[in-house]
Design an enzyme around this catalytic site. Structure first.
Site, PDB file in Angstrom:
ATOM      1  N   ALA A   1     -15.358   3.551   2.488  1.00 40.01           N
ATOM      2  CA  ALA A   1     -14.477   4.577   2.242  1.00 40.01           C
ATOM      3  C   ALA A   1     -13.808   4.815   0.759  1.00 40.01           C
ATOM      4  CB  ALA A   1     -13.503   5.013   3.261  1.00 40.01           C
ATOM      5  N   ASP A   2     -13.792   6.024   0.169  1.00 37.12           N
ATOM      6  CA  ASP A   2     -13.100   5.945  -1.146  1.00 37.12           C
ATOM      7  C   ASP A   2     -12.611   7.507  -1.377  1.00 37.12           C
ATOM      8  OD1 ASP A   2     -12.629   3.947  -3.524  1.00 37.12           O
ATOM      9  OD2 ASP A   2     -12.851   6.180  -4.163  1.00 37.12           O
TER      10      ASP A   2
END
Length: 201
Positions: free
Chosen positions: A77-78
């Site tokens: 995730a980012d």
């Protein structure tokens, strides 16, 4: 039991908030390091819009971590923050956080949160969502009080705030999914895992 897969879900993220979200949703969870050079990954990918940068980084984190977890679903995730064409990264100091908040004050910025899932060596799902947040105009007196109270926490997120904590004082309007704002488009992830048969339908 909600989680039906034979192995725990793996998250390749240093974010305590993302881990807490998944744990609260009832996932058996393992945490993996995904130490990637984010700037190098972005450079290799060439110029991309901020939402696509978040997606690129989420995919790379999942891809790098999955090699150590055969048979597992591995999440990367980012999140990126943009004000128009200007990208913001995590501030490195209190002074940088103050400068960033001054730039965002009175403006509407976009938070782009991306998630990717890899399994058995390949990325099998990725998704990005955007929330738009309008900061109120911030006085110097307020900024001093906020930065004094928040302390080093202002250097741990791209916006120099945690919306679930003191950061809520910065805003006058918020448009977007709560989980997306916290850094993980959780509803889209849950829908994917249900389609995979990992979650009770």
């Amino acid at each position: 039991m909600l989680w039906l897969a034979p192995t725990p879900l793996v998250i390749a993220s240093k974010s305590a908030v993302r881990r807490a979200m998944l744990a609260a949703a009832g996932f058996p969870l393992e945490v993996a390091d995904a130490d990637i050079d984010e700037r190098a990954v972005e450079t290799r990918g060439g110029p991309v819009a901020p939402d696509q940068a978040a997606l690129l980084l989420a995919r790379e984190k999942a891809r790098v971590a999955v090699a150590r977890f055969p048979g597992h679903y591995v999440i990367g995730a980012d999140q990126t923050l943009a004000l128009g064409d200007r990208r913001f990264d995590k501030p490195e100091s209190r002074a940088a956080a103050r400068e960033q908040l001054k730039a965002l004050g009175g403006q509407t910025h976009a938070l782009h949160s991306a998630v990717a899932v890899a399994k058995d060596g390949r990325v099998i799902f990725s998704h990005v969502e955007t929330a738009r947040l309008t900061m109120r105009r911030l006085t110097d007196r307020f900024l001093d009080a906020y930065l004094d109270t928040a302390g080093d926490a202002v250097t741990t997120s791209v916006g120099a705030y945690q919306l679930e904590g003191l950061g809520i004082h910065l805003f006058e309007r918020i448009d977007g999914d709560h989980f997306t704002i916290l850094g993980l488009p959780l509803l889209a992830l849950l829908a994917f895992l249900r389609r995979e048969g990992c979650l009770a339908g």
